[in-house]
Design a protein around this motif. Structure first.
Motif: not given
Lengths: 109, 114
Positions: A80-103
Motif C-alpha cells: 500500500m505504501k507504494d502508492s505514489a507518483s513515479y518520475l522518470c528523469a533524463v540527465l542531458d549533455n549539460d548534466y541537467k535533469l529533465s523530468f517526465g510528468a510522472g505516473t
C-alpha cells in the motif's frame, strides 16, 4: 528540446507487479533516474541507469535501452505504501535533469 | 539541520509583490537547483548553480533570479510576482553536477499568487 513520456496513471493490486514505462527523446544522454514522490512530499531517489540493462534494488528494478530511448521501472510485491507518483528523469549533455510528468500508481487492497 | 531545508513552507502573495524563497543545505554539495512543479507538467528547472559563485538558467527562468554567495544557500527571488507563478517550488542539491549524482530535494514551498 526534451520529450519524456510516461503513462499518467496505473492501478494495481497489493502483492502484484507493475511496470512503468518511460520513453525519451533528449538532447544528449548522461543517464536516467527514477524518483518516487508521495502526495505532498518531496521526490526521493530510486534508481540511476547509464548503461543498458537491468538494475535491481530490492523490490524495485529499473531497465534501460539507450538505442530505443526506453526505460521501465518494475515494482514487485506491491505494498500500500507504494502508492505514489513515479518520475522518470533524463540527465542531458549539460548534466541537467529533465523530468517526465510522472505516473501516479494506486495500489488497491 | 540535516539535509536540505526550505522556507517558507507555504505563502500567499499579492501579485506585484517581491518574494524570496530560501533554500539551505548542510551536505556541502557543490550543485544546487530550483524547480517548479505544476499539475500535469512535472518538475521544470528554473535556475541552477554548479558551484558557489556561479549560476545558470534552466528551462523556465523568466521572472526569477537566484544568487549563490556560498555553498550552503541558494535563494530564489520573484521580483514582481504574477499569478502564473503559483506553483510548488522545490530546491535540490547534488554533490556535483555530473552523471550518477542523485539530487536530494527539499520539502518544497507552496506559493499562491493572487
Amino acid at each position: 528540446g526534451q520529450n519524456i513520456d510516461q503513462p499518467t496513471e496505473m492501478t494495481a493490486t497489493e502483492g502484484a507487479i507493475v511496470q512503468i514505462n518511460c520513453t525519451y527523446q533528449t538532447s544528449g544522454f548522461n543517464g536516467l533516474f527514477w524518483y518516487q514522490q508521495h502526495a505532498g512530499e518531496a521526490p526521493t531517489f530510486l534508481s540511476y541507469n547509464v548503461l543498458d540493462g537491468l538494475e535491481e534494488k530490492g523490490r524495485f528494478s529499473s531497465f534501460l535501452s539507450r538505442s530505443k530511448g526506453y526505460s521501465y521501472l518494475l515494482l514487485k510485491e506491491l505494498q500500500m505504501k507504494d502508492s505514489a507518483s513515479y518520475l522518470c528523469a533524463v540527465l542531458d549533455n549539460d548534466y541537467k535533469l529533465s523530468f517526465g510528468a510522472g505516473t501516479t500508481v494506486t495500489v488497491r487492497a | 539541520i540535516a539535509g536540505i531545508t526550505q522556507a517558507p513552507t507555504s505563502q500567499i502573495l499579492a501579485a506585484g509583490r517581491r518574494m524570496t524563497l530560501r533554500c539551505t543545505q548542510d551536505m556541502r554539495h557543490n550543485a544546487m537547483y530550483w524547480y517548479r512543479q505544476d499539475l500535469g507538467l512535472g518538475l521544470r528547472l528554473i535556475h541552477y548553480s554548479n558551484t558557489a559563485g556561479t549560476t545558470g538558467k534552466g528551462e523556465v527562468p523568466d521572472g526569477y533570479s537566484v544568487s549563490r554567495a556560498n555553498t550552503d544557500d541558494f535563494p530564489l527571488t520573484l521580483a514582481s510576482a504574477v499569478p502564473s507563478q503559483t506553483s510548488v517550488y522545490f530546491c535540490a542539491s547534488s554533490e556535483r553536477a555530473s552523471g550518477g549524482n542523485e539530487q536530494f530535494f527539499g520539502p518544497g514551498t507552496r506559493l499562491t499568487v493572487l
